[in-house]
Design a protein around this motif. Structure first.
Motif, short mmCIF file in Angstrom:
data_model
loop_
_atom_site.label_atom_id
_atom_site.label_comp_id
_atom_site.label_asym_id
_atom_site.label_seq_id
_atom_site.Cartn_x
_atom_site.Cartn_y
_atom_site.Cartn_z
N ASN A 206 -24.70 -5.27 21.76
CA ASN A 206 -25.23 -5.22 20.38
C ASN A 206 -26.74 -5.06 20.35
O ASN A 206 -27.40 -5.52 19.42
N TYR A 207 -27.27 -4.41 21.36
CA TYR A 207 -28.71 -4.16 21.42
C TYR A 207 -29.09 -3.21 20.30
O TYR A 207 -28.46 -2.17 20.11
N GLN A 208 -30.11 -3.55 19.54
CA GLN A 208 -30.49 -2.75 18.38
C GLN A 208 -31.74 -1.92 18.68
O GLN A 208 -32.68 -2.40 19.33
N TYR A 209 -31.74 -0.69 18.21
CA TYR A 209 -32.88 0.20 18.39
C TYR A 209 -33.76 0.19 17.14
O TYR A 209 -33.27 0.18 16.02
N TYR A 210 -35.07 0.25 17.37
CA TYR A 210 -36.06 0.27 16.29
C TYR A 210 -36.99 1.46 16.48
O TYR A 210 -37.21 1.94 17.60
N THR A 211 -37.60 1.91 15.39
CA THR A 211 -38.68 2.88 15.50
C THR A 211 -39.96 2.14 15.93
O THR A 211 -40.04 0.91 15.89
N LEU A 212 -40.95 2.91 16.32
CA LEU A 212 -42.23 2.33 16.71
C LEU A 212 -42.80 1.46 15.59
O LEU A 212 -43.28 0.35 15.83
N TRP A 213 -42.74 1.96 14.37
CA TRP A 213 -43.38 1.25 13.27
C TRP A 213 -42.56 0.06 12.82
O TRP A 213 -43.11 -0.90 12.27
N GLU A 214 -41.27 0.07 13.04
CA GLU A 214 -40.48 -1.14 12.81
C GLU A 214 -40.84 -2.22 13.82
O GLU A 214 -40.98 -3.40 13.48
N LEU A 215 -40.99 -1.83 15.09
CA LEU A 215 -41.42 -2.79 16.10
C LEU A 215 -42.79 -3.36 15.76
O LEU A 215 -43.04 -4.56 15.94
N PHE A 216 -43.66 -2.50 15.29
CA PHE A 216 -45.00 -2.94 14.88
C PHE A 216 -44.89 -3.99 13.78
O PHE A 216 -45.61 -5.00 13.78
N GLY A 217 -43.99 -3.79 12.83
CA GLY A 217 -43.79 -4.77 11.78
C GLY A 217 -43.32 -6.10 12.32
O GLY A 217 -43.73 -7.17 11.82
N LYS A 218 -42.46 -6.08 13.33
CA LYS A 218 -42.00 -7.31 13.96
C LYS A 218 -43.16 -8.05 14.64
O LYS A 218 -43.31 -9.26 14.51
N VAL A 219 -43.96 -7.30 15.38
CA VAL A 219 -45.11 -7.92 16.05
C VAL A 219 -46.12 -8.44 15.03
O VAL A 219 -46.75 -9.48 15.23
N ALA A 220 -46.27 -7.73 13.92
CA ALA A 220 -47.13 -8.23 12.85
C ALA A 220 -46.65 -9.58 12.36
O ALA A 220 -47.45 -10.46 12.00
N GLY A 221 -45.34 -9.78 12.33
CA GLY A 221 -44.80 -11.08 11.96
C GLY A 221 -45.19 -12.16 12.94
O GLY A 221 -45.49 -13.29 12.56
#
Length: 419
Positions: A206-221
């Motif tokens: 169930n590994y989920q893929y993200y775009t670069l900018w979605e990952l950036f949003g997670k790190v911003a969190g």
């Protein structure tokens, strides 16, 4: 396995990875430790709370705050609870270093892959942003000699911006080592396999893929910097809109190859342009016709000789790593021009061999690399790419010819946000 106290107790992780995600002997393509000619390289936790659709992203970073504690959710790590913003941060690949800089926390980093290469390249872009720079000297190279568990204990980081699934595939690592670092030092927070949408190792279903900018949003969190993220995301959205609205019809777009030349072997490491994954976040939106688009390689890249490249004969060659200090584009062009086959390539004869950036790109790097590629591939639509001097920063582009607002980016990074 019960949680043990972390070395730095103000951070803690909840939603622990279950044993299914930490089986010993996890296998899979590490994908990031090979040099590629650069001189460099879901767990069974809570179900993902969002889905990935399209290239642009929303601003939901999966963060929930209460008093001082907050939780950020991401595959494959699940829910990670923080008692405060990390001040000592481990990372491997420079996309996360670029994210930290973009969020105003570059000084929290204690490591980055090949610091001189990564840091110098990042600063080549930051040179065009007032007040933005990355102090990379003295940072630890996490892959010099392989990922070192003892060094992670020594660094005592507050968070590891690294994918535990990827870490489990490294030499002398398995799921138990990953869990030991998580429970005794600090949580993992990274997602590697979104880079190419390759399969995660066994045990990480169930590994989920993200775009670069979605990952950036997670790190911003993680850094509690949603405003900075939203400001930079708005710039990115505008840039993508500019590119998409001005692309010529597909049949009028050039054929191109993304490649790195190995003079020693007279071969080219070749990479796709338009496949899924954040490693292609700077080429996919440009939608050029991939000269090797139909090729399937065993791994993340292919290797071709001059004869094979001549058969494809692309209109444009984008030389990956060409903006890094590891290559001199003047030497690459000279080698191609002097080769009996290389000198006959259309891209070489027309002067369309250009420096490209790094696949390991964060948000700021992505903005510049999108602009750079747009000008190299479509000069009539976006203005010509200026001559690049080896070892120099990203070229100064006149304000009227820029594809994104440097001031808006610098203001976001520096925290000069409109309330």
């Amino acid at each position: 396995m019960a949680d043990e106290p972390t070395r730095r107790t103000y951070l803690k992780r909840t939603g622990a990875l279950v044993a299914a995600g930490l089986v010993a002997g996890c296998s899979g393509d590490s994908g990031g430790t090979a040099t590629e000619g650069a001189g460099a390289s879901d767990s069974a936790s809570a179900e993902p709370t969002d889905t990935v659709t399209g290239e642009t992203d929303g601003t939901d970073d999966g963060t929930e705050s209460s008093a001082s504690a907050y939780t950020v959710s991401m595959s494959p790590v699940g829910d990670v609870e923080f008692d405060g913003v990390p001040e000592n941060v481990f990372t491997v690949f420079p996309q996360y270093a670029d994210m930290a800089v973009a969020l105003g926390h570059g000084d929290a980093l204690n490591s980055v892959y090949v610091p001189e290469m990564s840091g110098t390249t990042m600063n080549h872009y930051y040179e065009r942003l007032d007040g933005v720079s990355f102090e990379w000297e003295g940072l630890y190279d996490p892959l010099n000699g392989g990922l070192n568990k003892e060094k992670l204990f020594e660094l005592g980081s507050d968070v590891h911006l690294t994918d535990p699934a990827w870490a489990s595939t490294q030499d002398n690592w398995d799921g138990s080592d990953v869990e030991e670092i998580r429970s005794q030092v600090a949580p993992w927070f990274g997602n590697f396999y979104s880079g190419t949408h390759t399969d995660a190792p066994d045990g990480y279903g169930n590994y989920q893929y993200y775009t670069l900018w979605e990952l950036f949003g997670k790190v911003a969190g993680v850094f509690q910097e949603t405003e900075r993220y939203e400001a930079l995301s708005a710039v990115h959205d505008d840039l993508l809109s500019t590119i998409r609205s001005n692309l010529p019809p597909k049949e009028e777009r050039p054929t191109a190859v993304r490649a790195t030349y190995s003079a020693e072997n007279e071969t080219f490491w070749t990479y796709h342009l338009n496949r899924p994954g954040y490693w292609l976040a700077d080429t996919r939106p440009l939608a050029a016709n991939d000269a090797f688009g139909s090729e399937q390689w065993n791994g993340l890249w292919g290797t071709v000789d001059f004869e094979t490249l001549a058969e494809a004969d692309p209109d444009v060659i984008l030389h990956l790593w060409g903006m890094t200090p590891n290559y001199k584009m003047s030497e690459v062009r000279a080698a191609l021009e002097d080769h009996p086959i290389g000198g006959q390539l259309t891209a070489v004869q027309n002067g369309n061999v250009y420096p490209a950036g790094m696949r390991y790109q964060g948000p700021i790097m992505n903005l510049f690399q999108l602009e750079m590629g747009a000008k190299q591939l479509y000069p009539e639509q976006f203005g010509e790419w200026p001559e690049y001097e080896d070892g120099e920063p990203y070229p100064e582009i006149p304000e009227g010819e820029r594809l994104f607002d440097r001031t808006a980016v610098a203001d976001a990074v520096n925290g000069d946000l409109q309330s």
